[in-house]
Design a protein around this motif. Sequence first.
Motif, PDB file in Angstrom:
ATOM      1  N   LEU A   1       0.829  -1.202   0.000  1.00  0.00           N
ATOM      2  CA  LEU A   1       0.000   0.000   0.000  1.00  0.00           C
ATOM      3  C   LEU A   1       0.866   1.254   0.000  1.00  0.00           C
ATOM      4  CD1 LEU A   1      -2.835   1.251   0.124  1.00  0.00           C
ATOM      5  CD2 LEU A   1      -2.699   1.066   2.620  1.00  0.00           C
ATOM      6  N   GLY A   2       1.932   1.244   0.778  1.00  0.00           N
ATOM      7  CA  GLY A   2       2.838   2.389   0.816  1.00  0.00           C
ATOM      8  C   GLY A   2       3.508   2.641  -0.513  1.00  0.00           C
ATOM      9  N   ILE A   3       3.956   1.585  -1.160  1.00  0.00           N
ATOM     10  CA  ILE A   3       4.594   1.735  -2.472  1.00  0.00           C
ATOM     11  C   ILE A   3       3.590   2.261  -3.490  1.00  0.00           C
ATOM     12  CG2 ILE A   3       5.611   0.446  -4.400  1.00  0.00           C
ATOM     13  CD1 ILE A   3       6.933  -1.361  -2.243  1.00  0.00           C
ATOM     14  N   LEU A   4       2.393   1.677  -3.502  1.00  0.00           N
ATOM     15  CA  LEU A   4       1.376   2.114  -4.471  1.00  0.00           C
ATOM     16  C   LEU A   4       0.911   3.548  -4.205  1.00  0.00           C
ATOM     17  CD1 LEU A   4      -0.716  -1.149  -4.794  1.00  0.00           C
ATOM     18  CD2 LEU A   4       0.680  -0.084  -6.566  1.00  0.00           C
ATOM     19  N   LEU A   5       0.718   3.895  -2.934  1.00  0.00           N
ATOM     20  CA  LEU A   5       0.303   5.266  -2.632  1.00  0.00           C
ATOM     21  C   LEU A   5       1.397   6.266  -2.961  1.00  0.00           C
ATOM     22  CD1 LEU A   5      -1.723   4.944   0.696  1.00  0.00           C
ATOM     23  CD2 LEU A   5      -2.593   5.359  -1.604  1.00  0.00           C
ATOM     24  N   SER A   6       2.649   5.896  -2.734  1.00  0.00           N
ATOM     25  CA  SER A   6       3.721   6.837  -3.067  1.00  0.00           C
ATOM     26  C   SER A   6       3.851   7.012  -4.571  1.00  0.00           C
ATOM     27  CB  SER A   6       5.048   6.397  -2.445  1.00  0.00           C
ATOM     28  OG  SER A   6       5.446   5.162  -2.960  1.00  0.00           O
ATOM     29  N   ILE A   7       3.543   5.985  -5.345  1.00  0.00           N
ATOM     30  CA  ILE A   7       3.576   6.109  -6.805  1.00  0.00           C
ATOM     31  C   ILE A   7       2.366   6.893  -7.304  1.00  0.00           C
ATOM     32  CG2 ILE A   7       3.391   4.816  -8.967  1.00  0.00           C
ATOM     33  CD1 ILE A   7       5.052   2.596  -7.596  1.00  0.00           C
ATOM     34  N   LEU A   8       1.168   6.491  -6.840  1.00  0.00           N
ATOM     35  CA  LEU A   8      -0.055   7.088  -7.370  1.00  0.00           C
ATOM     36  C   LEU A   8      -0.348   8.467  -6.778  1.00  0.00           C
ATOM     37  CD1 LEU A   8      -2.307   3.904  -7.330  1.00  0.00           C
ATOM     38  CD2 LEU A   8      -1.261   4.973  -9.326  1.00  0.00           C
ATOM     39  N   VAL A   9      -0.295   8.562  -5.454  1.00  0.00           N
ATOM     40  CA  VAL A   9      -0.679   9.804  -4.780  1.00  0.00           C
ATOM     41  C   VAL A   9       0.519  10.724  -4.602  1.00  0.00           C
ATOM     42  CG1 VAL A   9      -1.687  10.744  -2.655  1.00  0.00           C
ATOM     43  CG2 VAL A   9      -2.594   8.652  -3.629  1.00  0.00           C
ATOM     44  N   GLY A  10       1.695  10.142  -4.439  1.00  0.00           N
ATOM     45  CA  GLY A  10       2.894  10.929  -4.165  1.00  0.00           C
ATOM     46  C   GLY A  10       3.228  11.946  -5.232  1.00  0.00           C
ATOM     47  N   ALA A  11       2.836  11.675  -6.450  1.00  0.00           N
ATOM     48  CA  ALA A  11       3.096  12.623  -7.537  1.00  0.00           C
ATOM     49  C   ALA A  11       2.164  13.830  -7.483  1.00  0.00           C
ATOM     50  CB  ALA A  11       2.934  11.911  -8.879  1.00  0.00           C
ATOM     51  N   ARG A  12       1.058  13.712  -6.753  1.00  0.00           N
ATOM     52  CA  ARG A  12       0.068  14.794  -6.715  1.00  0.00           C
ATOM     53  C   ARG A  12       0.117  15.636  -5.446  1.00  0.00           C
ATOM     54  NH1 ARG A  12      -3.542  15.279 -10.378  1.00  0.00           N
ATOM     55  NH2 ARG A  12      -4.963  16.315  -8.954  1.00  0.00           N
ATOM     56  N   VAL A  13       0.764  15.136  -4.396  1.00  0.00           N
ATOM     57  CA  VAL A  13       0.802  15.877  -3.136  1.00  0.00           C
ATOM     58  C   VAL A  13       2.228  16.313  -2.843  1.00  0.00           C
ATOM     59  CG1 VAL A  13      -1.219  14.700  -2.198  1.00  0.00           C
ATOM     60  CG2 VAL A  13       1.046  13.784  -1.751  1.00  0.00           C
ATOM     61  N   SER A  14       2.350  17.344  -2.018  1.00  0.00           N
ATOM     62  CA  SER A  14       3.686  17.857  -1.706  1.00  0.00           C
ATOM     63  C   SER A  14       4.417  16.988  -0.699  1.00  0.00           C
ATOM     64  CB  SER A  14       3.584  19.286  -1.173  1.00  0.00           C
ATOM     65  OG  SER A  14       2.817  19.303   0.013  1.00  0.00           O
ATOM     66  N   ARG A  15       3.660  16.305   0.179  1.00  0.00           N
ATOM     67  CA  ARG A  15       4.307  15.491   1.209  1.00  0.00           C
ATOM     68  C   ARG A  15       3.421  14.296   1.557  1.00  0.00           C
ATOM     69  NH1 ARG A  15       5.591  16.889   7.375  1.00  0.00           N
ATOM     70  NH2 ARG A  15       3.426  16.289   7.484  1.00  0.00           N
ATOM     71  N   MET A  16       3.993  13.111   1.500  1.00  0.00           N
ATOM     72  CA  MET A  16       3.256  11.905   1.887  1.00  0.00           C
ATOM     73  C   MET A  16       3.282  11.761   3.408  1.00  0.00           C
ATOM     74  SD  MET A  16       1.879  10.185  -0.583  1.00  0.00           S
ATOM     75  CE  MET A  16       1.604   8.625   0.194  1.00  0.00           C
ATOM     76  N   SER A  17       2.202  11.268   3.959  1.00  0.00           N
ATOM     77  CA  SER A  17       2.137  11.024   5.396  1.00  0.00           C
ATOM     78  C   SER A  17       1.197   9.848   5.660  1.00  0.00           C
ATOM     79  CB  SER A  17       1.662  12.272   6.141  1.00  0.00           C
ATOM     80  OG  SER A  17       0.306  12.514   5.843  1.00  0.00           O
ATOM     81  N   LEU A  18       1.091   9.482   6.918  1.00  0.00           N
ATOM     82  CA  LEU A  18       0.220   8.378   7.297  1.00  0.00           C
ATOM     83  C   LEU A  18      -1.255   8.695   7.130  1.00  0.00           C
ATOM     84  CD1 LEU A  18       2.000   6.971  10.473  1.00  0.00           C
ATOM     85  CD2 LEU A  18       1.959   6.028   8.167  1.00  0.00           C
ATOM     86  N   VAL A  19      -1.568   9.944   6.868  1.00  0.00           N
ATOM     87  CA  VAL A  19      -2.965  10.341   6.647  1.00  0.00           C
ATOM     88  C   VAL A  19      -3.563   9.532   5.502  1.00  0.00           C
ATOM     89  CG1 VAL A  19      -4.423  12.261   5.891  1.00  0.00           C
ATOM     90  CG2 VAL A  19      -2.642  12.648   7.570  1.00  0.00           C
ATOM     91  N   TYR A  20      -2.771   9.286   4.456  1.00  0.00           N
ATOM     92  CA  TYR A  20      -3.279   8.571   3.288  1.00  0.00           C
ATOM     93  C   TYR A  20      -3.505   7.088   3.577  1.00  0.00           C
ATOM     94  CZ  TYR A  20      -2.300  12.864   0.893  1.00  0.00           C
ATOM     95  OH  TYR A  20      -2.300  14.174   0.519  1.00  0.00           O
ATOM     96  N   PHE A  21      -2.875   6.572   4.615  1.00  0.00           N
ATOM     97  CA  PHE A  21      -3.087   5.180   5.003  1.00  0.00           C
ATOM     98  C   PHE A  21      -4.313   5.022   5.894  1.00  0.00           C
ATOM     99  CE2 PHE A  21       1.351   4.960   3.950  1.00  0.00           C
ATOM    100  CZ  PHE A  21       1.565   3.655   3.539  1.00  0.00           C
ATOM    101  N   PHE A  22      -4.431   5.886   6.904  1.00  0.00           N
ATOM    102  CA  PHE A  22      -5.341   5.608   8.004  1.00  0.00           C
ATOM    103  C   PHE A  22      -6.458   6.623   8.218  1.00  0.00           C
ATOM    104  CE2 PHE A  22      -1.140   3.833   9.366  1.00  0.00           C
ATOM    105  CZ  PHE A  22      -1.462   2.520   9.093  1.00  0.00           C
ATOM    106  N   ASP A  23      -6.480   7.726   7.512  1.00  0.00           N
ATOM    107  CA  ASP A  23      -7.545   8.704   7.702  1.00  0.00           C
ATOM    108  C   ASP A  23      -8.637   8.460   6.665  1.00  0.00           C
ATOM    109  OD1 ASP A  23      -9.062  10.778   8.565  1.00  0.00           O
ATOM    110  OD2 ASP A  23      -7.678  12.364   7.968  1.00  0.00           O
ATOM    111  N   PHE A  24      -9.856   8.319   7.142  1.00  0.00           N
ATOM    112  CA  PHE A  24     -10.960   7.985   6.246  1.00  0.00           C
ATOM    113  C   PHE A  24     -11.283   9.095   5.259  1.00  0.00           C
ATOM    114  CE2 PHE A  24     -12.820   9.847  10.029  1.00  0.00           C
ATOM    115  CZ  PHE A  24     -13.744  10.747   9.520  1.00  0.00           C
ATOM    116  N   SER A  25     -10.921  10.320   5.555  1.00  0.00           N
ATOM    117  CA  SER A  25     -11.284  11.434   4.673  1.00  0.00           C
ATOM    118  C   SER A  25     -10.465  11.469   3.385  1.00  0.00           C
ATOM    119  CB  SER A  25     -11.130  12.758   5.421  1.00  0.00           C
ATOM    120  OG  SER A  25      -9.775  12.958   5.775  1.00  0.00           O
ATOM    121  N   THR A  26      -9.351  10.744   3.324  1.00  0.00           N
ATOM    122  CA  THR A  26      -8.542  10.765   2.096  1.00  0.00           C
ATOM    123  C   THR A  26      -9.139   9.905   0.993  1.00  0.00           C
ATOM    124  OG1 THR A  26      -7.153   8.979   2.915  1.00  0.00           O
ATOM    125  CG2 THR A  26      -6.407  11.229   3.335  1.00  0.00           C
ATOM    126  N   LEU A  27      -9.966   8.936   1.360  1.00  0.00           N
ATOM    127  CA  LEU A  27     -10.635   8.116   0.353  1.00  0.00           C
ATOM    128  C   LEU A  27     -11.907   8.825  -0.078  1.00  0.00           C
ATOM    129  CD1 LEU A  27     -10.176   4.519   1.771  1.00  0.00           C
ATOM    130  CD2 LEU A  27      -8.877   5.656  -0.006  1.00  0.00           C
TER     131      LEU A  27
END
Length: 152
Positions: A28-54
């Motif tokens: 999940l971390g690898i996929l999120l860093s590839i897919l989402v990482g290109a669109r955000v300035s900084r990756m964090s655990l919010v994308y893993f565990f916060d329901f509002s990011t989905l």
Amino acid sequence: MFYGAVVWDPWLIVSQIVCLQCLYYLTLGILLSILVGARVSRMSLVYFFDFSTLSASTVTGWLAIAGFLLSSVAGAGYILFLIERAKKCLDFSVTLYIIHLFVCIMYGGWPSSLTWWIVNLTGLVLMALLGEWLCIRRELREIPITRLRSNV
């Protein structure tokens, strides 16, 4: 491995759960860093565990949803190699997502987003059914029998 005798081995079960959970989050971390990482300035655990990011209302939300669903597909492959039994696929998939739910609750509270529930339930079903299908295919393969003697 011989499947005839069922042996209760809690250390094996716990280690399989830990390995499956770690591999799922690594993927999940690898996929999120590839897919989402290109669109955000900084990756964090919010994308893993916060329901509002989905969220289905933003492109970043759709990419996060894709990351979660692709991680479920990879999780089915991990089940094939770690668990090896079709009967146990549903148990380990549900365990993974229950642990994920508890971590999400501890991180950001109760998930109140309908999208979060749909994505995670879809991921659970996808992982369990695909893992079971892959395990059944492996279990039903023919066992090659070689001739020990030649015809003389």
